[in-house]
Scaffold this motif. Structure first.
Motif, short mmCIF file in Angstrom:
data_model
loop_
_atom_site.label_atom_id
_atom_site.label_comp_id
_atom_site.label_asym_id
_atom_site.label_seq_id
_atom_site.Cartn_x
_atom_site.Cartn_y
_atom_site.Cartn_z
N LEU A 154 15.87 57.65 -65.28
CA LEU A 154 17.27 57.94 -65.59
C LEU A 154 17.38 58.73 -66.88
CD1 LEU A 154 20.28 57.44 -64.90
CD2 LEU A 154 20.14 55.38 -66.32
N ARG A 155 16.73 58.26 -67.92
CA ARG A 155 16.87 58.92 -69.22
C ARG A 155 16.30 60.34 -69.19
NH1 ARG A 155 14.98 54.79 -73.83
NH2 ARG A 155 15.24 56.71 -75.03
N ARG A 156 15.19 60.53 -68.48
CA ARG A 156 14.59 61.86 -68.40
C ARG A 156 15.51 62.83 -67.65
NH1 ARG A 156 9.94 60.22 -67.22
NH2 ARG A 156 10.10 60.26 -64.93
N PHE A 157 16.06 62.37 -66.54
CA PHE A 157 16.95 63.24 -65.77
C PHE A 157 18.20 63.59 -66.58
CE2 PHE A 157 20.64 63.83 -63.01
CZ PHE A 157 20.21 64.95 -62.29
N LEU A 158 18.82 62.59 -67.21
CA LEU A 158 20.04 62.85 -67.97
C LEU A 158 19.77 63.78 -69.15
CD1 LEU A 158 21.70 59.32 -67.95
CD2 LEU A 158 22.31 61.31 -66.58
N ARG A 159 18.65 63.58 -69.81
CA ARG A 159 18.31 64.46 -70.95
C ARG A 159 18.13 65.91 -70.49
NH1 ARG A 159 12.58 63.32 -72.42
NH2 ARG A 159 12.29 64.81 -70.70
N GLY A 187 22.01 66.87 -70.90
CA GLY A 187 22.03 66.81 -72.35
C GLY A 187 22.42 65.45 -72.89
N MET A 188 22.53 64.44 -72.02
CA MET A 188 22.86 63.08 -72.46
C MET A 188 21.58 62.43 -73.00
SD MET A 188 25.18 62.06 -69.13
CE MET A 188 25.62 60.39 -69.64
N THR A 189 21.54 62.21 -74.29
CA THR A 189 20.32 61.69 -74.91
C THR A 189 20.44 60.25 -75.38
OG1 THR A 189 21.00 62.57 -77.07
CG2 THR A 189 19.59 63.98 -75.67
N GLY A 190 21.66 59.71 -75.37
CA GLY A 190 21.86 58.37 -75.93
C GLY A 190 21.99 57.27 -74.90
N VAL A 191 21.85 57.57 -73.62
CA VAL A 191 22.03 56.56 -72.58
C VAL A 191 20.86 55.59 -72.58
CG1 VAL A 191 22.15 56.20 -70.09
CG2 VAL A 191 23.47 58.04 -71.15
N ARG A 192 21.17 54.31 -72.50
CA ARG A 192 20.16 53.26 -72.52
C ARG A 192 20.49 52.16 -71.53
NH1 ARG A 192 18.42 56.77 -75.24
NH2 ARG A 192 17.50 56.69 -77.33
N ILE A 193 19.46 51.46 -71.06
CA ILE A 193 19.63 50.19 -70.37
C ILE A 193 19.23 49.06 -71.31
CG2 ILE A 193 18.79 48.72 -68.48
CD1 ILE A 193 18.71 51.22 -66.72
N ARG A 194 18.05 49.17 -71.88
CA ARG A 194 17.61 48.22 -72.90
C ARG A 194 17.85 48.83 -74.28
NH1 ARG A 194 11.82 47.95 -70.21
NH2 ARG A 194 12.45 50.14 -70.05
N LEU A 195 18.20 47.98 -75.24
CA LEU A 195 18.50 48.45 -76.59
C LEU A 195 17.50 47.90 -77.58
CD1 LEU A 195 22.38 47.86 -76.68
CD2 LEU A 195 21.16 49.93 -75.99
N ASP A 196 17.11 48.75 -78.57
CA ASP A 196 16.35 48.22 -79.69
C ASP A 196 17.33 47.61 -80.70
OD1 ASP A 196 17.41 50.29 -81.30
OD2 ASP A 196 15.67 51.59 -80.95
N ASP A 197 16.83 47.07 -81.77
CA ASP A 197 17.70 46.36 -82.72
C ASP A 197 18.75 47.27 -83.33
OD1 ASP A 197 16.32 44.04 -82.22
OD2 ASP A 197 15.06 44.17 -84.03
N ALA A 198 18.35 48.49 -83.68
CA ALA A 198 19.31 49.42 -84.29
C ALA A 198 20.40 49.80 -83.30
CB ALA A 198 18.58 50.67 -84.80
#
Length: 382
Positions: A217-222, A226-237
């Protein structure tokens, strides 16, 4: 909640034919007014909205994220977009179909290890097209207990119960539970919303591309949007930027949606600027978008389903449009793609209750009515 999409608009407008562009200078003021009215509704603390109209983008954030404490959401705020995640999964599946990684008529058992004789009805298997159109006969959620919990969505205990169910529920558990499913009717005939079907679609994509779903998903969107901030899992920040949210009429902020096995049906997080890029990508109508908007099942002359997209026709004001609702225990949102006006709208609130969707629908309807009136005054072809 898809039925809410089809409420008839109160205003029906017609217009003449010309190629002149309508004035957009007042659209920002209209969006300001619509968002201000939206957060006046009971229990709504704040809202964000993205609008793309004939190539021009607008973003607005209004209200207080935490009730009673000044502080609106920002462009950096990460929102849980709930079942809008399904439209992203549909887009990936459209890409896979175009690349001949899968076929819409593939038996889903081609992508499963072991025997699943239960994933058929009278010899007719569940096919990929049935997952995309919510006609597979699969339950809404797996494990099945989740459907009991969600039956009383506004009960204050619901988020806690969901968290307990999914605390240690992974892909292997889902695939094991899939053995126990009973398909009650011929696939492809009746609409029955199924998040479990979307999770299975994500598993199929992983098998087709030999890569995990979030990376796909992230590779296709990027690369494509140009969507670079999409996430399923999040790091602490990233987790620190996740929007605070409220469930039903509970005044205490509630927990995020628990992680589903793949997350394709309701775990995507995105910023509003990323959703602007998604609207622009949808309106541009390239091959993947065109395929994902293609009707797979027509339920009546006014409602069909594409690759998880609700497709509505027969609305004189909106024309043929594509829409989806998203909801988790602490946020709800909508996305609308209206080619008639070269218009895309994304609206989200950080509250989730039984009246939230209607309030957002009313806001979108008001905005479309004003755009239609402006185009009529400008003599733009409708």
């Amino acid at each position: 909640m898809w039925l809410n999409l089809f409420a008839a608009s109160a205003v029906l407008l017609a217009a003449g034919c010309t190629s002149r562009q309508p004035p957009a200078k007042d659209l920002g003021a209209d969006i300001d007014e619509v968002t201000a009215t939206l957060i006046e509704q009971p229990l709504l603390h704040s809202t964000s909205i993205a609008v793309v109209y004939r190539g021009e983008a607008f973003i607005r954030h209004r209200g207080d994220m935490v009730a009673g404490q000044p502080g609106a959401p920002t462009d950096a705020t990460l929102y849980e977009i709930g079942s809008l995640s399904k439209t992203l999964a549909g887009m990936l599946m459209a890409k896979a179909v175009l690349e001949r990684k899968v076929s819409l008529d593939d038996d889903v058992r081609m992508y499963l290890d072991g025997a699943y004789p239960n994933l058929a009805y009278q010899g007719e298997p569940i096919r990929i097209r049935h997952l995309l159109s919510h006609t597979s006969g699969l339950p809404n959620m797996l494990p099945e207990q989740a459907n009991t919990v969600l039956a009383d969505f506004t009960d204050h205990s619901t988020p806690r119960a969901l968290n307990a169910l999914y605390a240690n529920y992974g892909k292997a558990d889902f695939l094991n539970d899939l053995h126990t499913v009973d398909i009650p009717r011929m696939p492809g005939k009746e609409y029955a919303y199924s998040s479990a079907g979307t999770e299975l679609a994500a598993h199929i994509l992983e098998r087709a591309y030999t890569s995990d779903y979030e990376s796909l998903l992230r590779r296709f969107l990027r690369d494509s949007t140009g969507m670079t901030g999409v996430r399923i899992r999040l790091d602490d920040a990233e987790a620190a930027r996740l929007a605070v949210g409220y469930h039903s009429d509970n005044p205490v902020p509630t927990t995020p949606m628990p992680k589903l096995p793949w997350g394709a049906s309701g775990n995507v997080k995105a910023t509003v600027p990323d959703m602007v890029k998604y609207l622009e990508f949808q309106l541009a109508g390239g091959p993947v978008v065109t395929e994902s908007h293609r009707p797979l099942v027509a339920f009546d002359p006014e409602f069909s389903i594409g690759y998880f997209w609700n497709i509505v026709s027969g609305d004189r004001l909106k024309g043929v449009y594509y829409a989806h609702h998203g909801g988790v225990p602490r946020s709800q949102c909508y996305v609308y793609i209206l080619p008639k006006y070269e218009l895309g709208v994304f609206v989200i609130t950080n509250q989730s209750g039984d009246q939230t969707a209607r309030a957002m629908e009313a806001a979108v309807d008001t905005l479309v009515e004003r755009i239609a009136a402006r185009e009529k005054a400008a003599g733009l072809s409708l």
